[in-house]
Enzyme design. Structure first.
Site, mmCIF file in Angstrom:
data_model
loop_
_atom_site.group_PDB
_atom_site.id
_atom_site.type_symbol
_atom_site.label_atom_id
_atom_site.label_comp_id
_atom_site.label_asym_id
_atom_site.label_seq_id
_atom_site.Cartn_x
_atom_site.Cartn_y
_atom_site.Cartn_z
ATOM 1 N N HIS A 150 0.834 -1.208 0.000
ATOM 2 C CA HIS A 150 0.000 0.000 0.000
ATOM 3 C C HIS A 150 0.869 1.259 0.000
ATOM 4 O O HIS A 150 0.599 2.219 -0.725
ATOM 5 C CB HIS A 150 -0.886 0.052 1.259
ATOM 6 C CG HIS A 150 -1.895 -1.056 1.381
ATOM 7 N ND1 HIS A 150 -1.983 -1.859 2.491
ATOM 8 C CD2 HIS A 150 -2.872 -1.476 0.543
ATOM 9 C CE1 HIS A 150 -2.965 -2.732 2.333
ATOM 10 N NE2 HIS A 150 -3.524 -2.519 1.164
ATOM 11 N N LYS A 160 -17.280 -6.469 8.107
ATOM 12 C CA LYS A 160 -16.218 -7.397 7.689
ATOM 13 C C LYS A 160 -15.392 -7.886 8.872
ATOM 14 O O LYS A 160 -14.439 -8.643 8.700
ATOM 15 C CB LYS A 160 -15.260 -6.676 6.717
ATOM 16 C CG LYS A 160 -15.551 -6.860 5.238
ATOM 17 C CD LYS A 160 -14.350 -6.321 4.470
ATOM 18 C CE LYS A 160 -14.360 -6.570 2.987
ATOM 19 N NZ LYS A 160 -13.155 -5.958 2.366
ATOM 20 N N ARG A 202 -2.361 -6.377 -8.293
ATOM 21 C CA ARG A 202 -1.257 -7.281 -7.976
ATOM 22 C C ARG A 202 -1.114 -8.386 -9.006
ATOM 23 O O ARG A 202 -0.042 -8.677 -9.482
ATOM 24 C CB ARG A 202 -1.461 -7.927 -6.603
ATOM 25 C CG ARG A 202 -1.024 -7.056 -5.476
ATOM 26 C CD ARG A 202 -1.645 -7.488 -4.195
ATOM 27 N NE ARG A 202 -3.088 -7.332 -4.230
ATOM 28 C CZ ARG A 202 -3.871 -7.442 -3.196
ATOM 29 N NH1 ARG A 202 -3.374 -7.790 -2.043
ATOM 30 N NH2 ARG A 202 -5.151 -7.251 -3.302
ATOM 31 N N SER A 221 -2.828 -7.678 3.123
ATOM 32 C CA SER A 221 -3.084 -7.550 4.564
ATOM 33 C C SER A 221 -3.377 -8.923 5.163
ATOM 34 O O SER A 221 -3.023 -9.200 6.312
ATOM 35 C CB SER A 221 -4.265 -6.613 4.802
ATOM 36 O OG SER A 221 -4.011 -5.346 4.268
HETATM 37 P P1 ADP Z 1 -9.737 -3.766 -0.504
HETATM 38 O O1 ADP Z 1 -10.472 -4.542 0.559
HETATM 39 O O2 ADP Z 1 -10.477 -2.569 -1.006
HETATM 40 O O3 ADP Z 1 -9.130 -4.585 -1.605
HETATM 41 P P2 ADP Z 1 -7.044 -3.517 0.515
HETATM 42 O O4 ADP Z 1 -6.613 -2.777 1.734
HETATM 43 O O5 ADP Z 1 -6.832 -4.982 0.489
HETATM 44 O O6 ADP Z 1 -8.543 -3.106 0.322
HETATM 45 O O7 ADP Z 1 -6.322 -2.894 -0.755
HETATM 46 C C1 ADP Z 1 -6.475 -1.544 -1.108
HETATM 47 C C2 ADP Z 1 -5.887 -1.313 -2.478
HETATM 48 O O8 ADP Z 1 -4.487 -1.547 -2.446
HETATM 49 C C3 ADP Z 1 -6.431 -2.245 -3.564
HETATM 50 O O9 ADP Z 1 -6.505 -1.522 -4.777
HETATM 51 C C4 ADP Z 1 -5.376 -3.317 -3.652
HETATM 52 O O10 ADP Z 1 -5.348 -3.929 -4.934
HETATM 53 C C5 ADP Z 1 -4.131 -2.517 -3.405
HETATM 54 N N1 ADP Z 1 -3.057 -3.341 -2.870
HETATM 55 C C6 ADP Z 1 -3.077 -4.165 -1.803
HETATM 56 N N2 ADP Z 1 -1.894 -4.788 -1.629
HETATM 57 C C7 ADP Z 1 -1.084 -4.342 -2.627
HETATM 58 C C8 ADP Z 1 0.261 -4.638 -3.029
HETATM 59 N N3 ADP Z 1 0.998 -5.530 -2.378
HETATM 60 N N4 ADP Z 1 0.745 -3.994 -4.113
HETATM 61 C C9 ADP Z 1 -0.030 -3.113 -4.785
HETATM 62 N N5 ADP Z 1 -1.297 -2.817 -4.486
HETATM 63 C C10 ADP Z 1 -1.832 -3.413 -3.417
#
Ligand code: ADP
Length: 162
Positions: free
Chosen positions: A17, A41, A90, A128
């Site tokens: 992130h 959630k 990703r 996460s």
């Molecule tokens: P959501 O539940 O909306 O997917 P996340 O917190 O999992 O929320 O992810 C938020 C954003 O960050 C999403 O667009 C996700 O694809 C991106 N993201 C998460 N992990 C990575 C990573 N390792 N590299 C690039 N983008 C990421």
């Protein structure tokens, strides 16, 4: 003035992130990291805890702020007058879902664009969920998240035996 939101759960925020934040903040004038307040959630961290963790980590970025939202992402974008929604991609597995959401959002509000940044190769495996799982087995998460938030994560997860 190009204002963008970067929405997500950030439960917890990872280096993946943070990489998207640091790359997108040079593309736009202002970035709002929008933390989804998704109590349904059952997140590990409350929305306020997630906001305060992220604020600490982006404090040196003068054009990045952090807020919570619930409801539709596009409604939040509209409310804060942002014209862009940033999402990270990703792997192909992210693509189908993200494409559909982006198209639905575009139909709702054609003036708001979704911009996808592809993950840096070094973080393509990182989510996460991986962090929470790893921490729950007592694994070393120092390659996944900044040192400042490691104790907070370790204190929250329910420890499973290895
Ligand atoms: P959501 O539940 O909306 O997917 P996340 O917190 O999992 O929320 O992810 C938020 C954003 O960050 C999403 O667009 C996700 O694809 C991106 N993201 C998460 N992990 C990575 C990573 N390792 N590299 C690039 N983008 C990421």
């Amino acid at each position: 003035m190009r204002k963008a939101i970067y929405p997500g759960s950030f439960d917890p925020i990872t280096y993946g992130h943070l990489d998207i934040i640091s790359r997108s903040r040079v593309m736009f004038d202002e970035i709002i990291v929008a933390v989804l307040d998704n109590s349904a959630k059952k997140p590990l961290f409350s929305a306020d805890e997630r906001v305060s963790m992220i604020k600490g980590l982006v404090k040196d970025y003068d054009n990045v702020s952090v807020a919570t939202f619930d409801g539709l992402t596009v409604d939040f974008a509209k409310k804060v007058d942002a014209s862009v929604i940033i999402r990270g991609l990703r792997a192909v597995t992210d693509f189908e879902y993200e494409l559909q959401i982006a198209q639905v959002n575009h139909v709702q509000y054609p003036s708001i664009e979704t911009v996808f940044l592809t993950t840096s190769l070094s973080y393509s495996y990182l989510s996460s969920t991986v962090v929470r799982e790893f921490a729950s087995y007592g694994g070393d998460i120092s390659k996944f998240v900044p040192d400042e938030i490691i104790p907070l994560i370790e204190a929250k997860v329910v420890r499973k035996s290895r």
